[in-house]
Motif scaffolding. Sequence first.
Motif, short mmCIF file in Angstrom:
data_model
loop_
_atom_site.label_atom_id
_atom_site.label_comp_id
_atom_site.label_asym_id
_atom_site.label_seq_id
_atom_site.Cartn_x
_atom_site.Cartn_y
_atom_site.Cartn_z
N TYR A 129 -4.45 6.63 -4.15
CA TYR A 129 -3.72 6.83 -5.40
C TYR A 129 -4.74 6.69 -6.52
N HIS A 138 12.00 5.96 -2.82
CA HIS A 138 12.39 6.62 -1.57
C HIS A 138 12.59 5.57 -0.48
N ASP A 140 11.67 5.16 3.72
CA ASP A 140 10.74 5.80 4.64
C ASP A 140 11.49 6.55 5.73
N LEU A 164 3.91 -1.90 -6.23
CA LEU A 164 4.98 -1.41 -5.35
C LEU A 164 6.25 -2.16 -5.72
N HIS A 200 11.89 1.93 -2.09
CA HIS A 200 10.65 1.45 -2.70
C HIS A 200 9.95 2.56 -3.46
N VAL A 202 6.10 3.48 -5.75
CA VAL A 202 4.76 3.08 -6.21
C VAL A 202 4.65 3.51 -7.68
N ARG A 210 -6.42 3.20 -5.91
CA ARG A 210 -5.70 2.31 -4.99
C ARG A 210 -5.71 2.98 -3.63
N ASN A 397 8.53 10.18 3.45
CA ASN A 397 7.28 10.84 3.80
C ASN A 397 7.53 12.13 4.57
O1 LIG Z 1 1.46 2.54 -1.10
C1 LIG Z 1 2.47 1.87 -1.05
O2 LIG Z 1 2.53 0.72 -1.48
C2 LIG Z 1 3.70 2.43 -0.40
C3 LIG Z 1 3.54 3.85 0.01
C4 LIG Z 1 4.78 4.42 0.58
O3 LIG Z 1 5.86 4.06 0.20
C5 LIG Z 1 4.71 5.43 1.66
O4 LIG Z 1 3.62 5.88 1.99
O5 LIG Z 1 5.78 5.77 2.19
#
Ligand SMILES: O=C(O)CCC(=O)C(=O)O
Length: 421
Positions: A129, A138, A140, A164, A200, A202, A210, A397
């Motif tokens: 990032y 979103h 997962d 996060l 969650h 970001v 990051r 994802n």
């Molecule tokens: O990078 C993060 O802290 C979470 C990333 C995330 O939510 C994801 O890859 O599904």
Amino acid sequence: MATPTQLKSLRKAITFDRPPLCSGAISPPAEGLYLYYGKKNARFIDFSSATPKDLDLLTAACEPATFGRGTEDVYDESYRRAVKMDASSFSVQLDLASLGLIQTIEDQLLQGETENMRIKAELYKLNVYGKDSFFKAHKDTPRGTDMLGSLVIIYPTPHEGGELVLRHKDREWKFDARSLTAFQLSPSFAYIAFYSDIEHEVLKVTSGRRVTITYNLYLVNPTSKPGTSVIAPDPNSISNLQNTLQGFLKSPEFLPSGGTLGFGLTHLYPVTSETKLKETASRLKGEDAHVYQACQQLRLQPLLRMIYEDHQSMRSKEYGIMLDRIVKNPDYDYEESSYEGALVEAMGGVPVNRVEGAAIENSYWVAERGIRGEFITWVSRLNERNKLEDFQTTYGNEYETRYTYCRPCIIVRIPAAIDRV
Ligand SMILES: O=C(O)CCC(=O)C(=O)O
Ligand SMILES: [Fe+2]
């Protein structure tokens, strides 16, 4: 019926304070911060001393991070802006088990029947990032019915922003990895593990980079069962619900002629259209596992049930059709019958009320079709309706069509007072 006062104290007794996540910082042996990536021209980074040039090269070796929408992977910068590398293109020397991390996650995230299970972590992606990167709220994508959670490892590269944020029920947690790793005496990474159905996000990275690697966490059934239990159930919180419920069961004023109690679950569970709800019972998370276990210990035989939408009833938000299985595409003639008709008439679905105070007599199926309904006294609210379209839902994802999240509920049938001992 249970009186409002009785319900109020039952609701209060479902106290479950353990957060649906665990996080911290770990200072691994030196090689724990090494990363090898690329194929023909493989490169190496030591995150304890990564230079901006190292991070430029790593970023350049990545691809845009897509996410699953419907049945395809799309790149959409209004939803997710970051770059990724698949697990087949990099390798790390992180032994999560010997660092004690698997144990820590098991201690926090396994409850109820899952206490006797173990967690297996499967490396999934590397993400970078950079400035202005983010990933909007979103859940997962479920990648197996045994998928429990997600683990994110954040390397100690300088960056600002990129916190996060996780949300569950009406609580929110903000996790700032950089503030954890920046002040450690020896180079460390930050980690956070959470149930993957937790929403969650970001936040935007405002400077620096990051770098994370993510793992999918799966439940595994150990072959040697006895003695593998890793955590003792929390005796205070279990006995709270258990004690209150037990007190009511002893009282002849509580559901004097018996009845059905319902508990809406707080988590979502990955399923296929073939998954048996019974299997989901052994994968319950957090508060859901706690409720199930309390009922089980009182020998109340908790049952997991799905409640599907009932558009045939007038106030359709108030009624549903309860089934003991997950339904994907019921076989029915849509010109002759309705989806609900197939559930009730061909699959043995039972008309129920979805909310407190909706009389079961007003369900279309009971009033018009003379089908027997079941009135449920909802101790905790039923959270959302289940739909056929669940099998095409978008999550976070990369897309995955075999699995979807569903939200069953727990049903407990209470015998009449004279039959309770
Ligand atoms: O990078 C993060 O802290 C979470 C990333 C995330 O939510 C994801 O890859 O599904
Ligand atoms: Fe995620």
